[in-house]
Motif scaffolding. Structure first.
Motif, mmCIF file in Angstrom:
data_model
loop_
_atom_site.group_PDB
_atom_site.id
_atom_site.type_symbol
_atom_site.label_atom_id
_atom_site.label_comp_id
_atom_site.label_asym_id
_atom_site.label_seq_id
_atom_site.Cartn_x
_atom_site.Cartn_y
_atom_site.Cartn_z
ATOM 1 N N ASN A 97 -3.921 7.362 -2.016
ATOM 2 C CA ASN A 97 -3.327 6.064 -1.725
ATOM 3 C C ASN A 97 -3.595 5.102 -2.872
ATOM 4 O O ASN A 97 -4.478 5.335 -3.710
ATOM 5 N N PHE A 98 -2.826 4.016 -2.912
ATOM 6 C CA PHE A 98 -2.706 3.203 -4.114
ATOM 7 C C PHE A 98 -2.447 1.765 -3.714
ATOM 8 O O PHE A 98 -1.608 1.495 -2.848
ATOM 9 N N TYR A 99 -3.200 0.857 -4.334
ATOM 10 C CA TYR A 99 -3.024 -0.560 -4.034
ATOM 11 C C TYR A 99 -3.358 -1.375 -5.265
ATOM 12 O O TYR A 99 -4.353 -1.079 -5.956
ATOM 13 N N ASN A 100 -2.575 -2.347 -5.546
ATOM 14 C CA ASN A 100 -2.842 -3.291 -6.632
ATOM 15 C C ASN A 100 -3.101 -2.567 -7.949
ATOM 16 O O ASN A 100 -3.999 -2.942 -8.701
ATOM 17 N N VAL A 141 -0.728 8.874 -10.442
ATOM 18 C CA VAL A 141 0.199 7.986 -9.740
ATOM 19 C C VAL A 141 0.207 6.644 -10.446
ATOM 20 O O VAL A 141 -0.786 6.225 -11.039
ATOM 21 N N GLU A 142 1.360 5.978 -10.362
ATOM 22 C CA GLU A 142 1.467 4.631 -10.882
ATOM 23 C C GLU A 142 2.661 3.935 -10.275
ATOM 24 O O GLU A 142 3.553 4.565 -9.715
ATOM 25 N N TYR A 154 0.862 -1.187 0.000
ATOM 26 C CA TYR A 154 0.000 0.000 0.000
ATOM 27 C C TYR A 154 0.895 1.233 0.000
ATOM 28 O O TYR A 154 1.849 1.319 0.772
ATOM 29 N N PHE A 155 0.539 2.167 -0.851
ATOM 30 C CA PHE A 155 1.420 3.319 -1.064
ATOM 31 C C PHE A 155 0.611 4.611 -0.989
ATOM 32 O O PHE A 155 -0.583 4.632 -1.339
#
Lengths: 108, 114
Positions: free
Chosen positions: B48-51, B67-68, B31-32
């Motif tokens: 936030n970013f996941y998968n 974001v990537e 998780y970012f």
């Protein structure tokens, strides 16, 4: 949404004195973290403490989850402790919401 | 302890240009996050970013932001085009899971838009 309030806004200490910083949050938090931000802006994680009491070095954090408050106790302050202490609590488990911080100034 | 790295530490660009901020998260984290702190102001959550997907974003995450994390490489924040109000320190963070898991923060990238 989650709101985080910190007190006092600023604190002036003589080296060797103790300090107590307070953090209150508006919603039940599954995570509560304390950070130190140096005058230069770098961020250091101090403690992760969603409940109970935790110690690291001269720092002690106590979080009472159902009362939605956390404290950070600094014992025997040193000039290198000067900076801003930030409290942050989770909102919905996906984002940390930060307080405005307590600026600590320790003089020799 | 686990370390999050951010590259570069400082970036100065002209308004309207594109900028990419890079984050190397803790190796087994899934998780970012990106946070933004304008000088002298409060730290604020961006995204936030996941998968491979944005899970949640704040109102600060404008359309010009993206974001990537292609193929497990850097987690990036791209701003195109930049605006003066994008000048800030951008902090990247990562965690093993949601909820009660500690977020680990990088040292920040100071972005100055002229």
């Amino acid at each position: 949404g989650q709101q985080v309030q910190q007190s006092p806004a600023s604190l002036v200490l003589q080296e060797g004195e103790n300090a107590e910083l307070q953090c209150n949050f508006s919603s039940t938090a599954t995570q509560l973290q304390w950070f130190y931000q140096s005058p230069g802006g770098s961020l250091v994680s101090l403690l992760s403490n969603p409940s109970g009491t935790k110690h690291t070095g001269r720092l002690t954090s106590t979080t009472v989850t159902k009362e939605r408050r956390s404290s950070l106790h600094i014992s025997s302050s040193q000039t290198t402790d000067s900076g801003t202490y930030l409290c942050a609590a989770y909102q919905g488990g996906r984002a940390l919401i930060f307080g405005t911080g307590t600026t600590v100034s320790v003089s020799p | 302890g686990p370390k999050v790295l951010q590259i570069p530490s400082h970036q100065i660009i002209d308004m309207g240009q594109m900028v990419t901020l890079n984050c190397d998260p803790v190796s087994n984290h899934l998780y970012f996050y990106w946070y933004k702190q304008i000088l002298g102001q409060q730290m604020e959550f961006l995204v936030n970013f996941y998968n491979g997907k944005v899970m949640e974003k704040s109102k600060l995450f404008k359309d010009q932001f993206s974001v990537e994390r292609p193929d497990g490489s850097y987690f990036t924040l791209k701003i195109q085009p930049t605006a003066l109000e994008d000048s800030a320190v951008y902090f990247c963070a990562s965690s093993w899971d949601w909820g009660g898991y500690e977020q680990y923060f990088g040292p920040g990238t100071r972005l100055t838009v002229l």
